[in-house]
Design a protein around this motif. Structure first.
Motif, PDB file in Angstrom:
ATOM      1  N   GLN A 362       0.819  -1.209   0.000  1.00  0.00           N
ATOM      2  CA  GLN A 362       0.000   0.000   0.000  1.00  0.00           C
ATOM      3  C   GLN A 362       0.856   1.263   0.000  1.00  0.00           C
ATOM      4  O   GLN A 362       0.547   2.233  -0.699  1.00  0.00           O
ATOM      5  CB  GLN A 362      -0.938   0.007   1.208  1.00  0.00           C
ATOM      6  CG  GLN A 362      -2.159  -0.870   1.017  1.00  0.00           C
ATOM      7  CD  GLN A 362      -3.044  -0.865   2.242  1.00  0.00           C
ATOM      8  OE1 GLN A 362      -2.568  -0.967   3.371  1.00  0.00           O
ATOM      9  NE2 GLN A 362      -4.340  -0.779   2.042  1.00  0.00           N
ATOM     10  N   ILE A 363       1.916   1.269   0.778  1.00  0.00           N
ATOM     11  CA  ILE A 363       2.791   2.442   0.836  1.00  0.00           C
ATOM     12  C   ILE A 363       3.457   2.669  -0.514  1.00  0.00           C
ATOM     13  O   ILE A 363       3.595   3.813  -0.976  1.00  0.00           O
ATOM     14  CB  ILE A 363       3.852   2.270   1.948  1.00  0.00           C
ATOM     15  CG1 ILE A 363       3.173   2.209   3.327  1.00  0.00           C
ATOM     16  CG2 ILE A 363       4.857   3.414   1.903  1.00  0.00           C
ATOM     17  CD1 ILE A 363       2.295   3.399   3.642  1.00  0.00           C
ATOM     18  N   GLY A 366       0.798   4.093  -2.956  1.00  0.00           N
ATOM     19  CA  GLY A 366       0.575   5.495  -2.634  1.00  0.00           C
ATOM     20  C   GLY A 366       1.734   6.376  -3.078  1.00  0.00           C
ATOM     21  O   GLY A 366       1.528   7.483  -3.590  1.00  0.00           O
ATOM     22  N   GLY A 367       2.960   5.886  -2.908  1.00  0.00           N
ATOM     23  CA  GLY A 367       4.124   6.652  -3.316  1.00  0.00           C
ATOM     24  C   GLY A 367       4.189   6.869  -4.821  1.00  0.00           C
ATOM     25  O   GLY A 367       4.489   7.974  -5.293  1.00  0.00           O
ATOM     26  N   GLY A 451      -3.123   9.853  -1.037  1.00  0.00           N
ATOM     27  CA  GLY A 451      -2.999   9.642   0.406  1.00  0.00           C
ATOM     28  C   GLY A 451      -3.952   8.597   0.941  1.00  0.00           C
ATOM     29  O   GLY A 451      -3.782   8.128   2.073  1.00  0.00           O
ATOM     30  N   PHE A 454      -2.027   5.642   2.027  1.00  0.00           N
ATOM     31  CA  PHE A 454      -1.318   5.828   3.295  1.00  0.00           C
ATOM     32  C   PHE A 454      -2.296   5.728   4.472  1.00  0.00           C
ATOM     33  O   PHE A 454      -1.937   5.240   5.547  1.00  0.00           O
ATOM     34  CB  PHE A 454      -0.597   7.178   3.304  1.00  0.00           C
ATOM     35  CG  PHE A 454       0.435   7.321   2.228  1.00  0.00           C
ATOM     36  CD1 PHE A 454       1.599   6.562   2.235  1.00  0.00           C
ATOM     37  CD2 PHE A 454       0.231   8.200   1.172  1.00  0.00           C
ATOM     38  CE1 PHE A 454       2.544   6.681   1.236  1.00  0.00           C
ATOM     39  CE2 PHE A 454       1.178   8.331   0.168  1.00  0.00           C
ATOM     40  CZ  PHE A 454       2.334   7.570   0.202  1.00  0.00           C
ATOM     41  N   GLY A 457      -2.937   2.093   4.898  1.00  0.00           N
ATOM     42  CA  GLY A 457      -1.687   1.504   5.370  1.00  0.00           C
ATOM     43  C   GLY A 457      -1.473   1.725   6.857  1.00  0.00           C
ATOM     44  O   GLY A 457      -0.975   0.840   7.568  1.00  0.00           O
ATOM     45  N   GLY A 458      -1.855   2.902   7.345  1.00  0.00           N
ATOM     46  CA  GLY A 458      -1.748   3.173   8.775  1.00  0.00           C
ATOM     47  C   GLY A 458      -2.614   2.243   9.598  1.00  0.00           C
ATOM     48  O   GLY A 458      -2.199   1.753  10.659  1.00  0.00           O
TER      49      GLY A 458
END
Length: 509
Positions: A362-363, A366-367, A451, A454, A457-458
């Protein structure tokens, strides 16, 4: 298949093996997962089809085709469009509590039958819809069907399965969800190409196929021994069913435990009130936390809106539907792998491994989207395929962890006296947060942009820490002896009390 023995804390043994009777019964019951998965796949696919949007959601169609100023992330932001998806979960949320009453009073089999029949009616209405109100009413009927099926099927599977194979059998529910979603993705890909723009009707109406199989099959399903004992005093009938289910005549130890659990359950007149008591605190926490965390992985946002997401990053209509097929294949295969290993590696190992895998993917998605996809235009084809690969990695992580285990663990942790009520809470929480995610995702995508990955992902970090600290291992533990895992857990034993001194420790063959 070789016989398996499970040793309870009292020193008695459960004899039995995986019988063909159990396999066939559970395969039929797991069609309840197929109807759920088919709906998830269908709702995501038809909402990306231009003829469907043009007929029912013309404002979305206009923004997608004509508005060159609107952001890539906002083209599909429509509360009416999300209402089409989320209306099912409002109905399912309400239906799950009625399903609890039916499951407890009349058995698991009638709930499965009612679920199939309601879903069948909803499929017919959706396929014949000529306005958005008819479409959404059909979704409500589908929601009633899914509410009854999701409440009763995981319970049915856990109660029928021998303890040492319970994980594999119950994970068959999520595997069936994957089969249903994959079937829908394939049908969507084919019907999108039909000239005349009516292919979406086939996609919606084909939900009647698994619903018919479930409805007809439920008529012939046997009731679980647990339910027979709970609802009647006919212990001999329950014993005969248990002997048939386990493939052996020596079932007295397990029968005694079922009778004991049933005697306790019959003193409980208000199970929803009882589950609030301190000694059921671990089960209540898991009944709320696990389905909540399962939804904030973001998986249903991907499942519902995968074709829309792939169109956002630059795939065409047909390519976006094919990309959904690819992710569907990956999800189904990974769930099958989970079925093979869950009773060997255990629940916690798969939860933790899958959590790390989902977080990393996921990170990275998002990146890439933050760096390469602006409000207008598209990202390069190479990056688009990298995003597809990363989403497949994410789906695989979910497929062998939170996907099947999010249904397995809650279905196996409740004592018989609160089992139906507990499963209703699981389904209701799942539907509530599925509804919230479904209704808000397109707006969140519009405002959070990249985002959003992210954000999910959190939550994956939070849920992985939660499992590491608070979820005990439940593999191989007989379902009527599950209280032992809480009494031996470092945290929960402070709430429910430690295992009585001198009792035999649980072992598994």
């Amino acid at each position: 298949m070789a016989a398996g023995l499970s040793i309870t804390s009292e020193g008695s043994q459960y004899n039995g093996r995986m019988t063909s009777f159990v396999v066939l019964s559970c395969m039929m019951a797991a069609m309840g997962g197929v109807i759920f998965g088919y709906d998830i796949g269908t709702s995501g696919g038809v909402t990306s089809m231009e003829p469907f949007l043009k007929k029912f959601f013309p404002e979305v169609y206009r923004k997608m085709k004509e508005d060159t100023k609107i952001s890539n992330y906002c083209k599909f932001d429509s509360q009416l469009l999300t209402s089409f998806t989320s209306s099912l979960y409002i109905a399912g949320l309400v239906a799950s509590f009625f399903a609890s009453l039916v499951t407890g009073a009349f058995g698991r089999k009638p709930s499965i039958l009612l679920g199939g029949a309601a879903f069948l009616a909803g499929a017919a209405l959706g396929g014949a819809a000529f306005n958005v109100y008819m479409l959404i009413f059909g979704r409500v009927l589908l929601g009633v069907g899914v509410g009854f099926a999701n409440q009763s099927v995981p319970l049915y599977l856990s109660e029928m399965a021998p303890p040492r194979y319970r994980g594999a059998i119950n994970n068959g529910f999520q595997f069936s969800v994957g089969i249903g979603a994959l079937s829908a993705n394939l049908i969507n890909y084919g019907t999108e190409k039909i000239e005349g723009g009516w292919g979406w009707r086939i996609s919606l109406a084909m939900a009647a196929v698994p619903a018919s199989i479930l409805t007809i099959g439920a008529i012939f399903l046997p009731e679980t021994p647990n339910s027979l004992i709970q609802r009647t005093n006919d212990h001999e009938r329950a014993k005969l069913m248990l002997q048939r289910v386990r493939g052996t005549s020596d079932v007295q130890a397990e029968l005694d435990d079922l009778i004991k659990a049933s005697s306790i359950s019959k003193t409980m007149k208000h199970p929803f009130k009882k589950i609030m008591q301190r000694n059921y605190r671990p089960q209540l926490v898991m009944a709320i936390a696990i389905p909540f965390l399962q939804q904030v992985t973001g998986i249903n946002a991907i499942a519902f809106y995968a074709p829309i997401l792939f169109r956002t990053i630059g795939f065409g209509e047909s390519a976006s539907l094919m990309s959904s097929v690819v992710t569907g294949v990956v999800g189904t295969l990974s769930t099958f792998i989970s079925m093979l290993v869950v009773d060997k590696l255990g629940r916690r190992t798969l939860f933790l491994f899958g959590g790390v895998q989902m977080f990393v993917s996921q990170i990275m998605v998002g990146g890439i989207m933050a760096a390469e996809l602006g409000d207008h235009g598209t990202i390069g084809k190479g990056y688009a395929y990298i995003v597809l690969i990363l989403i497949c990695i994410y789906v695989a992580g979910f497929g062998w962890s939170w996907g099947p285990l999010g249904w397995l663990v809650p279905s196996e942790i409740f004592p018989l006296e609160i089992r139906s009520a507990g499963q209703s809470i699981v389904v209701a929480v799942s539907f509530l947060f599925t509804l919230i995610i479904a209704q808000t995702f397109l707006s969140m995508l519009c405002h959070f942009k990249s985002g959003i990955f992210f954000f999910f992902g959190g939550w994956v970090v939070v849920m992985t820490v939660f499992v590491h600290l608070l979820l005990p291992e439940t593999k191989n533990m007989p379902i009527e002896k599950m209280e032992i895992v809480w009494r031996e857990h470092w945290f929960w034993k402070r709430i429910v009390g430690e295992t009585v001194e001198g009792s035999n420790k649980f072992e598994a063959a």
